[in-house]
Design a protein around this motif. Structure first.
Motif, PDB file in Angstrom:
ATOM      1  N   SER A  99       0.812  -1.218   0.000  1.00  0.00           N
ATOM      2  CA  SER A  99       0.000   0.000   0.000  1.00  0.00           C
ATOM      3  C   SER A  99       0.845   1.268   0.000  1.00  0.00           C
ATOM      4  CB  SER A  99      -0.937   0.013   1.213  1.00  0.00           C
ATOM      5  OG  SER A  99      -0.194  -0.007   2.421  1.00  0.00           O
ATOM      6  N   TYR A 100       2.142   1.149   0.288  1.00  0.00           N
ATOM      7  CA  TYR A 100       3.021   2.316   0.326  1.00  0.00           C
ATOM      8  C   TYR A 100       3.725   2.554  -1.001  1.00  0.00           C
ATOM      9  CZ  TYR A 100       2.216   2.145   5.314  1.00  0.00           C
ATOM     10  OH  TYR A 100       1.617   2.147   6.544  1.00  0.00           O
ATOM     11  N   SER A 101       3.581   1.641  -1.944  1.00  0.00           N
ATOM     12  CA  SER A 101       4.240   1.794  -3.240  1.00  0.00           C
ATOM     13  C   SER A 101       3.339   1.269  -4.349  1.00  0.00           C
ATOM     14  CB  SER A 101       5.580   1.050  -3.240  1.00  0.00           C
ATOM     15  OG  SER A 101       6.272   1.270  -4.440  1.00  0.00           O
ATOM     16  N   PRO A 102       2.294   2.022  -4.696  1.00  0.00           N
ATOM     17  CA  PRO A 102       1.337   1.558  -5.715  1.00  0.00           C
ATOM     18  C   PRO A 102       1.984   1.236  -7.055  1.00  0.00           C
ATOM     19  CG  PRO A 102       0.492   3.483  -4.549  1.00  0.00           C
ATOM     20  CD  PRO A 102       1.916   3.327  -4.132  1.00  0.00           C
ATOM     21  N   SER A 103       2.998   2.012  -7.447  1.00  0.00           N
ATOM     22  CA  SER A 103       3.620   1.774  -8.751  1.00  0.00           C
ATOM     23  C   SER A 103       4.319   0.421  -8.793  1.00  0.00           C
ATOM     24  CB  SER A 103       4.619   2.890  -9.076  1.00  0.00           C
ATOM     25  OG  SER A 103       5.651   2.935  -8.107  1.00  0.00           O
ATOM     26  N   GLN A 104       4.988   0.048  -7.691  1.00  0.00           N
ATOM     27  CA  GLN A 104       5.644  -1.259  -7.649  1.00  0.00           C
ATOM     28  C   GLN A 104       4.617  -2.378  -7.497  1.00  0.00           C
ATOM     29  OE1 GLN A 104       9.463  -1.553  -5.401  1.00  0.00           O
ATOM     30  NE2 GLN A 104       9.004   0.544  -4.764  1.00  0.00           N
ATOM     31  N   ALA A 105       3.532  -2.094  -6.802  1.00  0.00           N
ATOM     32  CA  ALA A 105       2.490  -3.104  -6.625  1.00  0.00           C
ATOM     33  C   ALA A 105       1.791  -3.426  -7.939  1.00  0.00           C
ATOM     34  CB  ALA A 105       1.466  -2.623  -5.597  1.00  0.00           C
ATOM     35  N   ALA A 106       1.825  -2.473  -8.888  1.00  0.00           N
ATOM     36  CA  ALA A 106       1.124  -2.649 -10.161  1.00  0.00           C
ATOM     37  C   ALA A 106       2.004  -3.241 -11.257  1.00  0.00           C
ATOM     38  CB  ALA A 106       0.573  -1.297 -10.626  1.00  0.00           C
ATOM     39  N   VAL A 107       3.200  -3.707 -10.914  1.00  0.00           N
ATOM     40  CA  VAL A 107       4.107  -4.245 -11.924  1.00  0.00           C
ATOM     41  C   VAL A 107       3.474  -5.451 -12.613  1.00  0.00           C
ATOM     42  CG1 VAL A 107       5.297  -5.819 -10.334  1.00  0.00           C
ATOM     43  CG2 VAL A 107       6.507  -4.937 -12.326  1.00  0.00           C
ATOM     44  N   THR A 108       3.703  -5.575 -13.912  1.00  0.00           N
ATOM     45  CA  THR A 108       3.139  -6.705 -14.657  1.00  0.00           C
ATOM     46  C   THR A 108       3.936  -7.969 -14.375  1.00  0.00           C
ATOM     47  OG1 THR A 108       4.539  -6.369 -16.606  1.00  0.00           O
ATOM     48  CG2 THR A 108       2.456  -5.127 -16.496  1.00  0.00           C
ATOM     49  N   ARG A 109       3.316  -9.109 -14.618  1.00  0.00           N
ATOM     50  CA  ARG A 109       4.020 -10.370 -14.387  1.00  0.00           C
ATOM     51  C   ARG A 109       5.209 -10.518 -15.333  1.00  0.00           C
ATOM     52  NH1 ARG A 109       2.877 -14.246 -11.033  1.00  0.00           N
ATOM     53  NH2 ARG A 109       3.893 -16.275 -11.259  1.00  0.00           N
ATOM     54  N   GLU A 110       5.056 -10.018 -16.551  1.00  0.00           N
ATOM     55  CA  GLU A 110       6.159 -10.087 -17.511  1.00  0.00           C
ATOM     56  C   GLU A 110       7.377  -9.325 -16.989  1.00  0.00           C
ATOM     57  OE1 GLU A 110       7.145  -8.931 -22.188  1.00  0.00           O
ATOM     58  OE2 GLU A 110       5.217  -8.389 -21.275  1.00  0.00           O
ATOM     59  N   LYS A 111       7.152  -8.109 -16.494  1.00  0.00           N
ATOM     60  CA  LYS A 111       8.255  -7.320 -15.944  1.00  0.00           C
ATOM     61  C   LYS A 111       8.837  -7.987 -14.707  1.00  0.00           C
ATOM     62  CE  LYS A 111       8.393  -3.662 -18.653  1.00  0.00           C
ATOM     63  NZ  LYS A 111       9.614  -3.309 -19.416  1.00  0.00           N
ATOM     64  N   ALA A 112       7.970  -8.555 -13.882  1.00  0.00           N
ATOM     65  CA  ALA A 112       8.441  -9.216 -12.668  1.00  0.00           C
ATOM     66  C   ALA A 112       9.339 -10.401 -13.002  1.00  0.00           C
ATOM     67  CB  ALA A 112       7.251  -9.669 -11.830  1.00  0.00           C
ATOM     68  N   ILE A 113       8.957 -11.169 -14.016  1.00  0.00           N
ATOM     69  CA  ILE A 113       9.762 -12.326 -14.419  1.00  0.00           C
ATOM     70  C   ILE A 113      11.098 -11.864 -15.003  1.00  0.00           C
ATOM     71  CG2 ILE A 113       9.883 -14.250 -16.050  1.00  0.00           C
ATOM     72  CD1 ILE A 113       6.870 -14.637 -15.613  1.00  0.00           C
ATOM     73  N   GLU A 114      11.097 -10.745 -15.723  1.00  0.00           N
ATOM     74  CA  GLU A 114      12.354 -10.182 -16.224  1.00  0.00           C
ATOM     75  C   GLU A 114      13.274  -9.818 -15.061  1.00  0.00           C
ATOM     76  OE1 GLU A 114      11.646  -6.876 -18.745  1.00  0.00           O
ATOM     77  OE2 GLU A 114      10.625  -8.034 -20.304  1.00  0.00           O
ATOM     78  N   SER A 115      12.697  -9.221 -14.026  1.00  0.00           N
ATOM     79  CA  SER A 115      13.486  -8.863 -12.844  1.00  0.00           C
ATOM     80  C   SER A 115      14.077 -10.107 -12.192  1.00  0.00           C
ATOM     81  CB  SER A 115      12.611  -8.120 -11.828  1.00  0.00           C
ATOM     82  OG  SER A 115      12.100  -6.928 -12.361  1.00  0.00           O
ATOM     83  N   ALA A 116      13.267 -11.161 -12.092  1.00  0.00           N
ATOM     84  CA  ALA A 116      13.738 -12.404 -11.481  1.00  0.00           C
ATOM     85  C   ALA A 116      14.848 -13.036 -12.307  1.00  0.00           C
ATOM     86  CB  ALA A 116      12.571 -13.373 -11.321  1.00  0.00           C
ATOM     87  N   SER A 117      14.688 -13.013 -13.623  1.00  0.00           N
ATOM     88  CA  SER A 117      15.705 -13.587 -14.506  1.00  0.00           C
ATOM     89  C   SER A 117      17.022 -12.831 -14.396  1.00  0.00           C
ATOM     90  CB  SER A 117      15.201 -13.561 -15.949  1.00  0.00           C
ATOM     91  OG  SER A 117      16.190 -14.033 -16.836  1.00  0.00           O
ATOM     92  N   ALA A 118      16.944 -11.519 -14.214  1.00  0.00           N
ATOM     93  CA  ALA A 118      18.153 -10.696 -14.142  1.00  0.00           C
ATOM     94  C   ALA A 118      19.025 -11.045 -12.952  1.00  0.00           C
ATOM     95  CB  ALA A 118      17.773  -9.217 -14.086  1.00  0.00           C
ATOM     96  N   VAL A 119      18.425 -11.575 -11.881  1.00  0.00           N
ATOM     97  CA  VAL A 119      19.203 -11.931 -10.688  1.00  0.00           C
ATOM     98  C   VAL A 119      19.223 -13.443 -10.462  1.00  0.00           C
ATOM     99  CG1 VAL A 119      18.811  -9.710  -9.564  1.00  0.00           C
ATOM    100  CG2 VAL A 119      17.200 -11.587  -9.161  1.00  0.00           C
ATOM    101  N   CYS A 120      18.793 -14.201 -11.485  1.00  0.00           N
ATOM    102  CA  CYS A 120      18.801 -15.673 -11.415  1.00  0.00           C
ATOM    103  C   CYS A 120      17.935 -16.198 -10.272  1.00  0.00           C
ATOM    104  CB  CYS A 120      20.225 -16.196 -11.267  1.00  0.00           C
ATOM    105  SG  CYS A 120      21.367 -15.546 -12.487  1.00  0.00           S
ATOM    106  N   LEU A 121      16.826 -15.530  -9.994  1.00  0.00           N
ATOM    107  CA  LEU A 121      15.915 -15.981  -8.943  1.00  0.00           C
ATOM    108  C   LEU A 121      15.045 -17.111  -9.467  1.00  0.00           C
ATOM    109  CD1 LEU A 121      14.788 -15.456  -6.060  1.00  0.00           C
ATOM    110  CD2 LEU A 121      13.119 -13.916  -7.127  1.00  0.00           C
ATOM    111  N   LYS A 122      14.868 -18.146  -8.659  1.00  0.00           N
ATOM    112  CA  LYS A 122      14.052 -19.294  -9.053  1.00  0.00           C
ATOM    113  C   LYS A 122      13.040 -19.595  -7.948  1.00  0.00           C
ATOM    114  CE  LYS A 122      17.876 -21.281 -11.735  1.00  0.00           C
ATOM    115  NZ  LYS A 122      17.336 -20.848 -13.026  1.00  0.00           N
ATOM    116  N   ASP A 123      12.171 -20.566  -8.216  1.00  0.00           N
ATOM    117  CA  ASP A 123      11.185 -21.032  -7.230  1.00  0.00           C
ATOM    118  C   ASP A 123      10.257 -19.912  -6.765  1.00  0.00           C
ATOM    119  OD1 ASP A 123      12.374 -23.590  -7.308  1.00  0.00           O
ATOM    120  OD2 ASP A 123      13.868 -22.971  -5.820  1.00  0.00           O
ATOM    121  N   TYR A 124       9.830 -19.088  -7.700  1.00  0.00           N
ATOM    122  CA  TYR A 124       8.948 -17.974  -7.353  1.00  0.00           C
ATOM    123  C   TYR A 124       7.571 -18.100  -8.002  1.00  0.00           C
ATOM    124  CZ  TYR A 124      10.508 -16.537 -12.011  1.00  0.00           C
ATOM    125  OH  TYR A 124      10.802 -16.502 -13.348  1.00  0.00           O
TER     126      TYR A 124
END
Length: 486
Positions: A244-269
């Motif tokens: 609730s304190y960061s509406p812009s980050q809360a509204a991120v698309t799943r595509e962008k979120a997956i790009e962010s995860a891929s950039a840091v090699c995050l898995k199991d999400y």
């Protein structure tokens, strides 16, 4: 009427009571209009930042300007800096953060370095050096680099880092709009940022006994891999209280979120919502960078609790990293393996209670709780688990304002001359913790017969504290007992 005044007299005379039952009215938070009025046309504070610090410690900061105010409170920008100087520092810091991220990616042996760098450049959380030059229009001179970012002991390692970074840069496709060679030359001349205990308002090694000081040794690849595993586990488990304190980050698309995860090699999400994937990815990126920046501390569980609120306010990863690094100058001692920093702080809480309320202290002794171990969690994660999200930010802002005043050389005598109440202290958090215990003195003395009962009570107080009353009580303790315990 007589009965009413009798009650007031009882409250004031009570051994553990703190000042008066009537609290001062909280002043309004610092807002955008007043914030802008603090600066000269050149972007400097008219009074060296004194009014800023006074306003923050008395009323906090409105959410809309926190991202602008916090870098001053956390020492990223000097209170005496001009707007032009801050722009230069910002650009330089962005490059330093990117170097740290590239170093982290090279350590990850699961995928190719070039693929990761390309993915990270496409990640909206990270601004590339190319974009930085497009925005600033000029490179930052080498002589403006913050010398405190790199210790001389790491010079040999840094030379190899420069070579590696240059090789990686050479493998990229040229960007037509800018002379890429100038960017590479400047990056090659910049050492990998490293934590240094010079400058800033930190607990120096001289406060630690020689026996307690850790033996400094080079961290291995295995250390970093261990930190990576723990960071990823903590990041995926992070809650979404910040949404609730960061509406812009809360509204991120799943595509962008997956790009962010891929950039840091995050898995199991896969089980997480898009905004939590994005948040977890940012936690990973910045905590890995910090482990590289400060390898003596690396990563310990609890550090993600301190970083998460900063990410809700600061949307650019490089800015969030340097604010976190400023925060950790004091907080890093909470995560030393020898726990010497934690023991010092618990001992200080015990001294405050003993000095203010000896009767309560004697009862704690009877319960074998005089070491105040029951507030261990409050100390480590700085009340993060006991307060709501907004309360946490208000407490931390007051704490940072005191630390900024100390860094700026605002002494006890000058603070009193300015009629600003309690003098600034590096340990406002500890006075607040002691105040929360003193507030429960009657319950502890009359109802608790073991330290375990006190621990359970402390761990269940989330959302029950009045943060501004707590800060008032903490400042009252600074005035009444500081000279007697330090």
């Amino acid at each position: 009427m007589t009965c009413h005044f009798s009650f007031i007299s009882h409250r004031i005379a009570q051994p553990g009571g703190i000042k008066s039952p009537w609290r001062r009215r909280r002043k309004p938070a610092l807002g955008p209009k007043e914030w802008r009025s603090l600066f000269t046309p050149e972007g400097k504070f008219y009074d060296g930042g004194v009014k800023l610090l006074k306003r923050v410690r008395n009323g906090g900061v409105e959410p809309s300007i926190r991202a602008e105010v916090w870098p001053f409170l956390l020492g990223v920008y000097s209170l005496n800096s001009s707007e032009a100087e801050r722009e230069a520092i910002k650009a330089h810091n962005r490059k330093g953060y990117l170097l740290l991220r590239k170093h982290c990616l090279r350590k990850n042996n699961k995928e190719s370095v070039d693929d990761h760098i390309t993915s990270e450049e496409e990640n909206p959380c990270v601004i590339s050096e190319q974009e930085m030059q497009d925005k600033t229009g000029k490179a930052i001179p080498e002589n403006q680099a913050d010398e405190s970012l790199c210790s001389s002991s790491s010079r040999d390692e840094d030379e190899s880092e420069k070579s590696d970074v240059t090789d990686v840069e050479a493998s990229r496709d040229d960007v037509a709009s800018v002379d890429q060679s100038s960017v590479e030359d400047e990056e090659e001349s910049m050492p990998l940022p490293k934590y240094s205990n010079t400058g800033g308002n930190i607990e120096t090694e001289t406060k630690l006994s020689k026996d307690a000081r850790p033996v400094k040794s080079a961290r291995t690849v295995e250390d970093f891999e261990t930190w990576q595993r723990i960071i990823r586990l903590d990041a995926v488990r992070a809650n979404n209280e910040w949404v609730s304190y960061s509406p812009s980050q809360a509204a991120v698309t799943r595509e962008k979120a997956i790009e962010s995860a891929s950039a840091v090699c995050l898995k199991d999400y896969e089980h997480l919502e898009a905004h939590r994937i994005h948040h977890a990815s940012r936690l990973v990126a910045i905590l890995e960078a910090y482990a590289t920046y400060d390898p003596e501390i690396g990563y310990c569980q609890g550090m993600s609790d301190l970083l998460a609120p900063l990410l809700a306010v600061l949307e650019e990863d490089d800015e969030a990293f340097w604010c976190f690094a400023g925060f950790m100058r004091k907080a890093r001692h909470n995560f030393r393996l020898d726990e010497v920093g934690i023991r010092r702080q618990l001992n200080m809480v015990s001294k405050i209670i003993k000095t203010k309320d000896f009767h309560l202290y004697r009862h704690l002794e009877m319960l074998e709780a005089a070491d105040c171990f029951f507030v261990y969690r409050m100390v480590v994660v700085m009340f993060r688990r006991e307060l709501t999200f907004e309360q946490t930010l208000s407490l931390w802002e007051a704490m940072w304002a005191d630390q900024a005043a100390r860094r700026a050389g605002i002494t006890r005598s000058s603070w009193r001359k300015l009629q600003l109440g309690a003098p600034p202290t590096d340990d406002l958090l500890l006075y607040a913790i002691a105040a929360s215990v003193l507030e429960k003195r009657k319950l502890i003395i009359e109802s608790y017969s073991s330290m375990d009962e006190i621990i359970r009570d402390c761990n269940s107080m989330a959302g029950q504290l009045d943060i501004w009353k707590l800060l008032d009580d903490a400042h009252d303790l600074v005035v009444t007992v500081q000279d007697r315990i330090e």
